[in-house]
Design a protein around this motif. Sequence first.
Motif, PDB file in Angstrom:
ATOM      1  N   TRP A 180       0.861  -1.188   0.000  1.00  0.00           N
ATOM      2  CA  TRP A 180       0.000   0.000   0.000  1.00  0.00           C
ATOM      3  C   TRP A 180       0.893   1.231   0.000  1.00  0.00           C
ATOM      4  CZ3 TRP A 180      -4.162   1.270   4.301  1.00  0.00           C
ATOM      5  CH2 TRP A 180      -5.065   2.207   3.789  1.00  0.00           C
ATOM      6  N   ASP A 188       0.126   4.252  -1.777  1.00  0.00           N
ATOM      7  CA  ASP A 188      -0.521   5.483  -2.238  1.00  0.00           C
ATOM      8  C   ASP A 188      -1.467   6.053  -1.184  1.00  0.00           C
ATOM      9  OD1 ASP A 188      -2.411   3.487  -2.402  1.00  0.00           O
ATOM     10  OD2 ASP A 188      -2.941   3.845  -4.509  1.00  0.00           O
ATOM     11  N   ASN A 189      -1.164   5.782   0.098  1.00  0.00           N
ATOM     12  CA  ASN A 189      -1.907   6.436   1.172  1.00  0.00           C
ATOM     13  C   ASN A 189      -1.025   7.534   1.772  1.00  0.00           C
ATOM     14  OD1 ASN A 189      -0.739   5.639   4.003  1.00  0.00           O
ATOM     15  ND2 ASN A 189      -0.609   3.767   2.776  1.00  0.00           N
ATOM     16  N   PRO A 190      -1.593   8.523   2.479  1.00  0.00           N
ATOM     17  CA  PRO A 190      -0.808   9.665   2.958  1.00  0.00           C
ATOM     18  C   PRO A 190      -0.070   9.433   4.274  1.00  0.00           C
ATOM     19  CG  PRO A 190      -3.104   9.992   3.493  1.00  0.00           C
ATOM     20  CD  PRO A 190      -3.048   8.721   2.701  1.00  0.00           C
ATOM     21  N   ILE A 191      -0.202   8.235   4.864  1.00  0.00           N
ATOM     22  CA  ILE A 191       0.340   8.004   6.200  1.00  0.00           C
ATOM     23  C   ILE A 191       1.693   7.297   6.155  1.00  0.00           C
ATOM     24  CG2 ILE A 191      -0.060   6.940   8.444  1.00  0.00           C
ATOM     25  CD1 ILE A 191      -1.963   9.224   7.836  1.00  0.00           C
ATOM     26  N   LYS A 245       4.121   3.982   3.854  1.00  0.00           N
ATOM     27  CA  LYS A 245       4.240   2.931   2.852  1.00  0.00           C
ATOM     28  C   LYS A 245       4.362   1.597   3.594  1.00  0.00           C
ATOM     29  CE  LYS A 245       4.732   6.069  -0.462  1.00  0.00           C
ATOM     30  NZ  LYS A 245       4.598   7.307   0.336  1.00  0.00           N
ATOM     31  N   ARG A 257      -7.396  -4.119  -2.287  1.00  0.00           N
ATOM     32  CA  ARG A 257      -6.419  -3.050  -2.119  1.00  0.00           C
ATOM     33  C   ARG A 257      -6.898  -1.792  -2.829  1.00  0.00           C
ATOM     34  NH1 ARG A 257      -3.360   0.228  -4.181  1.00  0.00           N
ATOM     35  NH2 ARG A 257      -1.298   0.830  -3.425  1.00  0.00           N
ATOM     36  N   PRO A 312      -9.987   2.307   2.117  1.00  0.00           N
ATOM     37  CA  PRO A 312     -10.260   3.708   2.464  1.00  0.00           C
ATOM     38  C   PRO A 312      -9.020   4.370   3.048  1.00  0.00           C
ATOM     39  CG  PRO A 312     -11.180   2.260   4.121  1.00  0.00           C
ATOM     40  CD  PRO A 312     -10.659   1.368   3.034  1.00  0.00           C
ATOM     41  N   GLU A 313      -8.933   5.679   2.918  1.00  0.00           N
ATOM     42  CA  GLU A 313      -7.779   6.407   3.429  1.00  0.00           C
ATOM     43  C   GLU A 313      -7.674   6.231   4.933  1.00  0.00           C
ATOM     44  OE1 GLU A 313      -6.688  11.063   3.783  1.00  0.00           O
ATOM     45  OE2 GLU A 313      -6.880  10.280   1.722  1.00  0.00           O
ATOM     46  N   PRO A 314      -6.488   5.851   5.423  1.00  0.00           N
ATOM     47  CA  PRO A 314      -6.341   5.637   6.868  1.00  0.00           C
ATOM     48  C   PRO A 314      -6.171   6.940   7.620  1.00  0.00           C
ATOM     49  CG  PRO A 314      -4.254   5.264   5.772  1.00  0.00           C
ATOM     50  CD  PRO A 314      -5.251   5.559   4.682  1.00  0.00           C
ATOM     51  N   GLU A 347      -4.192   2.162  11.520  1.00  0.00           N
ATOM     52  CA  GLU A 347      -5.171   1.814  10.494  1.00  0.00           C
ATOM     53  C   GLU A 347      -4.481   1.387   9.192  1.00  0.00           C
ATOM     54  OE1 GLU A 347      -8.140   4.761   9.810  1.00  0.00           O
ATOM     55  OE2 GLU A 347      -8.918   4.676  11.865  1.00  0.00           O
ATOM     56  N   THR A 348      -3.316   1.949   8.929  1.00  0.00           N
ATOM     57  CA  THR A 348      -2.590   1.592   7.711  1.00  0.00           C
ATOM     58  C   THR A 348      -2.106   0.151   7.777  1.00  0.00           C
ATOM     59  OG1 THR A 348      -1.832   3.901   7.643  1.00  0.00           O
ATOM     60  CG2 THR A 348      -0.774   2.369   6.139  1.00  0.00           C
TER      61      THR A 348
END
Length: 311
Positions: free
Chosen positions: A7, A9-12, A14, A210, A214-216, A221-222
Amino acid sequence: MCTRVFWNDNPIAKVTSRCMDWEVSDEPELWFYPRGLERSGGPQPDAARWRSLYSSVGLSMWNIGTSDGMNEKGLAAHALFLDDIKPPTATDAPTIVIAMWVQYVLDHFATVAEVLEHLDDVRIIAPPIRGQYMGAHLALEDPSGDSAIIEPIDGELVVHHGAEYTVMANSPGYDEQLANLARYAPFGGDLTPPGDITSLDRFVRASYFRHYLPEPANVTETIAGVFRITQNAAVPPGAPYNDGGVYPTWWHAASDVTNRVYYFWSTHSPSAIWVDLAQLADGKELLALDPRREGLIGDVTARLAGADLAY
């Protein structure tokens, strides 16, 4: 027989999760390897020999090699079973047995790009392990979000390199997996996600869920997000493949390559554990822990104890 999900491409953070599926337990041990260890690519006369440049944490498989791990720079590597591999042979490069491929990468390189620049420095060989053929392909990722899949096929190391290569399972080869994925929505086709335990179905299912993560809100949560996907792709105990073979999921691992935290969850335990590699990175002592020990929960960084090199 194993699924990997990245994952990136989430803001929190890799993060990656992979599960280990096999006929019998691989008897994993959780290790911390300091910098400067003298290592060998196997017992063969032309084996590569090296001194590790980076510290790392990883899981051993039957104490004959590393199946999964992450180094102090945040490069993570994962070996998953691949049937009928044919590594390159037309080279005089020193050799490493396939069980040491992950550790060789973690000891030498800081990024995915560096690994790919040096693919020809050594030659992979695949002798029997415990009397059984054991082919593998390698998944890599780093804190930039870069990813690569490396497969020894038809005498070549076939590479898929790019941040878009976030899911891996087992046979068939990666190109066939991608072609099959294109039959399903939202990846080009209109089929709904399949539910079998085969490699092709696990690849599609992991890719599908994947895609819709949802955005964590935080790191917890990530990590939970990627764990949930490999749990969805896991093989329940006793579930047979079409050939009658049973290869249940024994454990899940997760690599937070942003924060350098490595997670492990045995399917025989209700609780996950983790090691903070950032705390250990400058350590000088070889450390180990049986991650399946009863009663382990949460941060076990301080519970790793001095050990002798097993392989």
